[in-house]
Design an enzyme around this catalytic site. Sequence first.
Site, PDB file in Angstrom:
ATOM      1  N   GLU A 284       0.888  -1.172   0.000  1.00 35.75           N
ATOM      2  CA  GLU A 284       0.000   0.000   0.000  1.00 35.75           C
ATOM      3  C   GLU A 284       0.917   1.211   0.000  1.00 35.75           C
ATOM      4  OE1 GLU A 284      -3.127  -0.424   2.969  1.00 35.75           O
ATOM      5  OE2 GLU A 284      -2.592  -2.533   3.092  1.00 35.75           O
ATOM      6  N   CYS A 318      -1.407   9.500   3.275  1.00 31.50           N
ATOM      7  CA  CYS A 318      -1.246   9.004   1.902  1.00 31.50           C
ATOM      8  C   CYS A 318      -2.430   9.436   1.055  1.00 31.50           C
ATOM      9  CB  CYS A 318      -1.113   7.497   1.905  1.00 31.50           C
ATOM     10  SG  CYS A 318      -2.422   6.713   2.805  1.00 31.50           S
TER      11      CYS A 318
HETATM   12  P1  NAD Z   1       9.126   4.508   3.571  1.00 33.49           P
HETATM   13  O1  NAD Z   1       8.865   3.720   2.330  1.00 33.49           O
HETATM   14  O2  NAD Z   1      10.333   5.356   3.611  1.00 33.49           O
HETATM   15  O3  NAD Z   1       9.247   3.526   4.839  1.00 33.49           O
HETATM   16  C1  NAD Z   1       8.222   2.630   5.185  1.00 33.49           C
HETATM   17  C2  NAD Z   1       8.809   1.489   5.986  1.00 33.49           C
HETATM   18  O4  NAD Z   1       9.698   0.743   5.149  1.00 33.49           O
HETATM   19  C3  NAD Z   1       9.626   1.912   7.206  1.00 33.49           C
HETATM   20  O5  NAD Z   1       9.380   1.003   8.248  1.00 33.49           O
HETATM   21  C4  NAD Z   1      11.069   1.775   6.702  1.00 33.49           C
HETATM   22  O6  NAD Z   1      12.007   1.558   7.719  1.00 33.49           O
HETATM   23  C5  NAD Z   1      10.954   0.566   5.811  1.00 33.49           C
HETATM   24  N1  NAD Z   1      11.986   0.454   4.774  1.00 33.49           N
HETATM   25  C6  NAD Z   1      12.698   1.446   4.183  1.00 33.49           C
HETATM   26  N2  NAD Z   1      13.537   0.923   3.255  1.00 33.49           N
HETATM   27  C7  NAD Z   1      13.337  -0.415   3.260  1.00 33.49           C
HETATM   28  C8  NAD Z   1      13.874  -1.497   2.500  1.00 33.49           C
HETATM   29  N3  NAD Z   1      14.791  -1.304   1.551  1.00 33.49           N
HETATM   30  N4  NAD Z   1      13.431  -2.746   2.746  1.00 33.49           N
HETATM   31  C9  NAD Z   1      12.477  -2.966   3.686  1.00 33.49           C
HETATM   32  N5  NAD Z   1      11.937  -1.986   4.430  1.00 33.49           N
HETATM   33  C10 NAD Z   1      12.354  -0.720   4.220  1.00 33.49           C
HETATM   34  O7  NAD Z   1       7.789   5.337   3.848  1.00 33.49           O
HETATM   35  P2  NAD Z   1       7.490   6.387   5.022  1.00 33.49           P
HETATM   36  O8  NAD Z   1       8.246   7.637   4.745  1.00 33.49           O
HETATM   37  O9  NAD Z   1       7.642   5.726   6.334  1.00 33.49           O
HETATM   38  O10 NAD Z   1       5.917   6.647   4.821  1.00 33.49           O
HETATM   39  C11 NAD Z   1       5.387   7.570   3.916  1.00 33.49           C
HETATM   40  C12 NAD Z   1       4.921   6.866   2.658  1.00 33.49           C
HETATM   41  O11 NAD Z   1       3.941   5.885   2.986  1.00 33.49           O
HETATM   42  C13 NAD Z   1       4.244   7.798   1.675  1.00 33.49           C
HETATM   43  O12 NAD Z   1       4.680   7.482   0.376  1.00 33.49           O
HETATM   44  C14 NAD Z   1       2.759   7.458   1.844  1.00 33.49           C
HETATM   45  O13 NAD Z   1       1.968   7.764   0.720  1.00 33.49           O
HETATM   46  C15 NAD Z   1       2.821   5.997   2.106  1.00 33.49           C
HETATM   47  N6  NAD Z   1       1.607   5.514   2.772  1.00 33.49           N
HETATM   48  C16 NAD Z   1       0.692   4.774   2.066  1.00 33.49           C
HETATM   49  C17 NAD Z   1      -0.489   4.348   2.671  1.00 33.49           C
HETATM   50  C18 NAD Z   1      -1.537   3.533   1.935  1.00 33.49           C
HETATM   51  O14 NAD Z   1      -2.411   2.976   2.590  1.00 33.49           O
HETATM   52  N7  NAD Z   1      -1.500   3.448   0.613  1.00 33.49           N
HETATM   53  C19 NAD Z   1      -0.722   4.676   4.006  1.00 33.49           C
HETATM   54  C20 NAD Z   1       0.233   5.430   4.703  1.00 33.49           C
HETATM   55  C21 NAD Z   1       1.399   5.827   4.076  1.00 33.49           C
END
Ligand code: NAD
Length: 512
Positions: A284, A318
Amino acid sequence: KDLYGPGRRNSAGVELGHEASLHALIAEIEAARSSGLVAATLIDGAPQPGAERPVLSPSNGATAVGRVREADEATADRAVDAAQRGFRDWERAPAAKRSAALEKAADLLEARRGLLLGLLQTEAGKTLDDAVAELREAVDFLRYYAAQARDLFGEGEVLPGPTGEDNRLLHRGRGVFLCISPWNFPLAIFLGQVSAALAAGNAVVAKPAEQTPLIAHEAVRMLHEAGVPGSALHLVTGDGRVGARLVAHRRIAGVAFTGSTEVARRINQTLAAKDGPIVPLIAETGGINAMIVDATALPEQVSDDVVMSAFRSAGQRCSALRLLCVQEDVADKMIDMIVGASRELKLGDPRDLSVQVGPVIDAEAKQRLEQHIAKLKGSARVHLAAEAPATGYFVGPHVFELKRQGDLAEEVFGPVLHVVRWKAGELGQVLDAIEASGYGLTLGVHSRIDGTIAEVVSRLDVGNCYVNRNMIGAVVGTQPFGGSGLSGTGPKAGGPNYLKRFAVEQTVTINT
Ligand code: NAD
C-alpha cells in the site's frame, strides 16, 4: 452472510466537543506521560539488546520522548527463526481463540488511551483530534479482522459434491508474515497489518518505522498481554536496512508493506530474486491525489474540503490532496477562499489544543519539502507561502499554481497544494494527465452535474473516490482503503477481501 461479525460496531471514539470528556481525556494523557519508555526488539516476548538512541519529538527536535534499542542483522534473523518456531501452535489454535485475543487487545487499547494518545502527540506530532481518530481506527481494525476471521478461519466453507463426500474449503495461515509499516499512522496501520496477519493464523515479525518505535512497542506488549503468544508475534526495531534484511530472510512467507512506492518496488525485487517459494507482497503505497472541481461546485464546501484534505495532519496522509484541478471560470474565487482559510491555520506543538497543523516527522522530511518549495518558487505562481515556527520540524501550508499539470510528477508528502486550471471542454485532458501519472490512490470530485461525476469516477482507476466531500479519513468497514497502479497491489485494508490475501486455501475432500 455477515462477514463483519454480528453486532460488531466501530469504536465510538471520543466527543472532543464535550468539555467533561475532553478534560478527562487530557488528565489521562498527562497521567500516562513519561520520558522513560524504551522500545526494543521483542523475540518470544523478551527485550533484546541493541544500539540505543533517543527518540526525539518532531515538535522541537530536541525533547526525548523515550529511547529505542535497534536490532542488528543477526537479531533480525533470530526474530524470523523464532516466528517460524511459533507458527504452527498459533495456526492450529482455534480461530475463535485468536480472534478473542485481538478483541481483548482492542479493549486494552481503549483502556490505556492516555498512554497511546500521548505518544501519538509527542512521538508522531499528531493533533489530539488526529490522535483520537487514529486510536479509533486501530481499535476498529482489531475488532473487524477478529470478527471476520472467526467466520473465515473457522470450520471452513462446505462445498457441494456427491453424496458420501464431505468437501470443504479452508483458509489457513501462510507461515511467517513480515509487516513493515510507515510512521504516519504508527498505531493504526501498524496494528492493521499485524492484526490481519495474526487473525489469519500467521506468525508475525513486525518492523515499525524507525521514527515511531515507542508506540509500536507499547502496542505489541498490549497484544501479548491480551493473549497473543510471544512466540507468534515478534517486534524488530530499526531502519530500512533492518527491513531489507528481514525481507531477504528465506523463512518469510508473505510481506505486508505500507510506505513509499520506491521501497515497495525494492522489496518486490528482493522477493522475486530469492530462491524457494514465491512470496506474495501486499503493498500500500503513495499517490498524487487529485480533486476535480467544476464551475457548478459549491465554493464554501470546496474550500473547507480542500483545506482539510491538503493540510490536516500537515499533509502527511497518503490520501491527502496534492493536485487541485479547478475550472477556469471559478478558479480565482476558489483559490482566494482556499488561501484565505489556509492562512488562518495555526501551526505549533500539537499538545496545544488550538493548534491545527503539527510538525512534519523529521529533519529529512522538512528538508525535502523545503527543496521542493524553493524549486516551485522559481517556476510556479505562489498563492500562499505561510511562515512556520523556527524550532522543530515545521513547514507552513503552501499553495502553488503550476504551469503544467505534468510538473507534479512525484508524491510530495507534506502541506503543499498544487493547483492547475482547466477550461470548459478540457476535462478529458485533465483526466488523461492524472491517468498518465500512474498513481491511483484517492480522488476528489466537486460538481453538481451527475454526468460529470460519473464520467470522472468511471474513467480513472483510483482506489477511493470521494464526491462532494473531503478525501481523507477512510473508515474501517465503510470505506475499505487502498489504491492501484503505483499506489498499491490491493486488497483494501478494512474491507472484506483483505484477510484472504494473508492466507492459503486448502480444499479437503473426505469420503464419509
Ligand atoms: P518509507 O517507504 O520510507 O518507509 C516505510 C517502511 O519501510 C519503514 O518502516 C522503513 O524503515 C521501511 N523500509 C525502508 N527501506 C526499506 C527497505 N529497503 N526494505 C524494507 N523496508 C524498508 O515510507 P514512510 O516515509 O515511512 O511513509 C510515507 C509513505 O507511505 C508515503 O509514500 C505514503 O503515501 C505511504 N503511505 C501509504 C499508505 C496507503 O495505505 N496506501 C498509508 C500510509 C502511508
